[in-house]
Design a protein around this motif. Structure first.
Motif, short mmCIF file in Angstrom:
data_model
loop_
_atom_site.label_atom_id
_atom_site.label_comp_id
_atom_site.label_asym_id
_atom_site.label_seq_id
_atom_site.Cartn_x
_atom_site.Cartn_y
_atom_site.Cartn_z
N MET A 168 116.51 -110.79 -47.18
CA MET A 168 115.60 -111.81 -46.67
C MET A 168 114.52 -112.06 -47.72
O MET A 168 113.96 -111.12 -48.26
CB MET A 168 114.94 -111.36 -45.37
CG MET A 168 115.84 -111.33 -44.16
SD MET A 168 114.91 -110.95 -42.66
CE MET A 168 116.16 -111.25 -41.42
N LEU A 169 114.26 -113.33 -48.00
CA LEU A 169 113.19 -113.71 -48.91
C LEU A 169 111.95 -114.03 -48.09
O LEU A 169 111.93 -115.00 -47.33
CB LEU A 169 113.61 -114.91 -49.75
CG LEU A 169 112.54 -115.46 -50.72
CD1 LEU A 169 112.16 -114.40 -51.75
CD2 LEU A 169 113.04 -116.72 -51.41
N LEU A 170 110.92 -113.23 -48.23
CA LEU A 170 109.67 -113.46 -47.53
C LEU A 170 108.77 -114.37 -48.37
O LEU A 170 108.59 -114.15 -49.56
CB LEU A 170 108.95 -112.14 -47.26
CG LEU A 170 109.72 -111.08 -46.47
CD1 LEU A 170 108.82 -109.86 -46.22
CD2 LEU A 170 110.26 -111.64 -45.17
N GLU A 171 108.23 -115.38 -47.72
CA GLU A 171 107.36 -116.33 -48.41
C GLU A 171 106.00 -116.38 -47.70
O GLU A 171 105.55 -117.41 -47.24
CB GLU A 171 108.01 -117.71 -48.44
CG GLU A 171 109.33 -117.72 -49.21
CD GLU A 171 110.03 -119.05 -49.18
OE1 GLU A 171 110.32 -119.59 -50.27
OE2 GLU A 171 110.28 -119.56 -48.07
N GLY A 172 105.40 -115.18 -47.60
CA GLY A 172 104.12 -115.06 -46.92
C GLY A 172 104.25 -114.58 -45.49
O GLY A 172 103.26 -114.25 -44.85
N GLU A 173 105.50 -114.53 -44.98
CA GLU A 173 105.71 -114.03 -43.62
C GLU A 173 105.86 -112.51 -43.64
O GLU A 173 105.76 -111.88 -44.68
CB GLU A 173 106.98 -114.64 -43.00
CG GLU A 173 107.14 -116.14 -43.18
CD GLU A 173 107.94 -116.49 -44.42
OE1 GLU A 173 108.45 -117.62 -44.45
OE2 GLU A 173 108.05 -115.65 -45.33
N GLY A 174 106.12 -111.97 -42.45
CA GLY A 174 106.35 -110.54 -42.35
C GLY A 174 107.51 -110.26 -41.41
O GLY A 174 107.83 -111.07 -40.54
N ILE A 175 108.14 -109.11 -41.60
CA ILE A 175 109.18 -108.67 -40.67
C ILE A 175 108.92 -107.20 -40.32
O ILE A 175 108.33 -106.46 -41.10
CB ILE A 175 110.61 -108.81 -41.26
CG1 ILE A 175 110.77 -107.99 -42.54
CG2 ILE A 175 110.98 -110.26 -41.47
CD1 ILE A 175 112.21 -107.88 -43.01
N SER A 176 109.36 -106.84 -39.14
CA SER A 176 109.32 -105.45 -38.71
C SER A 176 110.74 -104.91 -38.76
O SER A 176 111.67 -105.56 -38.28
CB SER A 176 108.78 -105.34 -37.27
OG SER A 176 107.43 -105.74 -37.21
N VAL A 177 110.90 -103.75 -39.35
CA VAL A 177 112.23 -103.16 -39.52
C VAL A 177 112.31 -101.91 -38.65
O VAL A 177 111.46 -101.02 -38.73
CB VAL A 177 112.49 -102.80 -41.00
CG1 VAL A 177 113.91 -102.26 -41.17
CG2 VAL A 177 112.27 -104.02 -41.88
N GLY A 178 113.33 -101.83 -37.83
CA GLY A 178 113.48 -100.71 -36.93
C GLY A 178 114.44 -99.66 -37.45
O GLY A 178 115.35 -99.95 -38.24
N GLY A 179 114.24 -98.43 -37.02
CA GLY A 179 115.18 -97.35 -37.33
C GLY A 179 115.41 -97.14 -38.81
O GLY A 179 114.48 -97.15 -39.61
N HIS A 180 116.67 -97.00 -39.17
CA HIS A 180 117.04 -96.73 -40.56
C HIS A 180 117.75 -97.94 -41.18
O HIS A 180 118.72 -97.79 -41.92
CB HIS A 180 117.93 -95.50 -40.63
CG HIS A 180 117.26 -94.25 -40.15
ND1 HIS A 180 116.44 -93.48 -40.96
CD2 HIS A 180 117.25 -93.64 -38.94
CE1 HIS A 180 115.97 -92.46 -40.28
NE2 HIS A 180 116.44 -92.53 -39.04
N SER A 181 117.27 -99.14 -40.88
CA SER A 181 117.90 -100.35 -41.41
C SER A 181 117.32 -100.78 -42.75
O SER A 181 117.87 -101.66 -43.41
CB SER A 181 117.75 -101.50 -40.41
OG SER A 181 118.41 -101.21 -39.20
N LEU A 182 116.19 -100.19 -43.16
CA LEU A 182 115.56 -100.58 -44.42
C LEU A 182 116.34 -100.03 -45.60
O LEU A 182 116.56 -98.83 -45.71
CB LEU A 182 114.12 -100.07 -44.46
CG LEU A 182 113.29 -100.43 -45.68
CD1 LEU A 182 113.16 -101.94 -45.81
CD2 LEU A 182 111.92 -99.78 -45.60
N LEU A 183 116.75 -100.92 -46.52
CA LEU A 183 117.48 -100.51 -47.71
C LEU A 183 116.57 -100.52 -48.94
O LEU A 183 116.44 -99.52 -49.63
CB LEU A 183 118.69 -101.42 -47.95
CG LEU A 183 119.67 -100.98 -49.03
CD1 LEU A 183 120.44 -99.74 -48.58
CD2 LEU A 183 120.64 -102.11 -49.37
#
Length: 216
Positions: free
Chosen positions: A95-110
């Motif tokens: 995902m390309l963030l352009e000033g936004e934010g995301i919340s990542v749950g569990g162990h999905s962050l690479l």
């Protein structure tokens, strides 16, 4: 040497981009600026690359990770070269963030660009049901790479509430503050276990990405 392995489908993919999928389950990151990645996801690399433990940074963030028992150890990848990342043959997407934010749950962050800001948050209502549910919030301008145990599904939360099993939620818009709800009565918990007893409740302008699995 002859083998069906040596065909174009298994060759390295070159696009000139910083983040390039080599297959649905493997990502190549070209270093220059540093990249933060989850520990244990590097499967190969080329060039001169250094891997160092990435601390939480500020004292407040360190204390938050200790108090929340956040177990997402991170490493900083720096140098010149290419690093190949994967996690147990899970699907990979960016995902390309352009000033936004995301919340990542569990162990999905690479992995994500090191210039992005991140912090650990606890889901509202988690303490009421005895759940230690925490997520990593990432924001700014840059790329985030995530994994999904199977092809991910995007659900729109703006028109109606969306309820997602806590193990199946990959990520969601940081503008949405999910709460924890239970679909079972108190008596149902006595002598019984159910993976469907606790869910995230999402409602607001944004989306949630769901994996077709409850495995974490």
């Amino acid at each position: 040497m002859r083998s069906e392995l040596f065909n174009q489908a298994h060759n390295e993919v070159h696009t000139g981009e910083r983040y390039t999928l080599q297959s649905p389950k493997m990502l190549r990151v070209s270093l220059g600026p540093d990249v933060i990645a989850a520990k244990g996801v590097m499967v190969a690399y080329t060039g001169q690359v250094q891997f160092k433990h990435e601390g939480a940074g500020s004292v407040a963030k360190v204390m938050k990770r200790v108090l929340t028992a956040e177990d997402q150890p991170l490493m900083r990848m720096s140098g010149q070269g290419e690093v190949y990342l994967a996690r147990r043959a899970a699907n990979v997407f960016t995902m390309l963030l352009e000033g936004e934010g995301i919340s990542v749950g569990g162990h999905s962050l690479l992995a994500f660009d090191a210039n992005l800001q991140w912090d650990v948050h606890r889901t509202s209502g988690a303490g009421m049901v005895g759940a230690g549910l925490f997520n990593t919030v990432i924001g700014g301008h840059g790329t985030v790479a995530l994994t999904s145990d199977g092809p991910p599904l995007i659900l729109d939360c703006s028109q109606r509430p969306v309820f997602v099993d806590t193990d199946a939620a990959v990520c969601w818009s940081a503008s949405i503050a999910p709460t924890i709800v239970s679909s079972m009565s108190a008596m149902s918990f006595i002598g019984r276990g159910s993976g469907e007893a606790i869910q995230y409740s999402f409602h607001g302008p944004g989306f949630v990405v769901v994996q077709p699995s409850e495995t974490v």
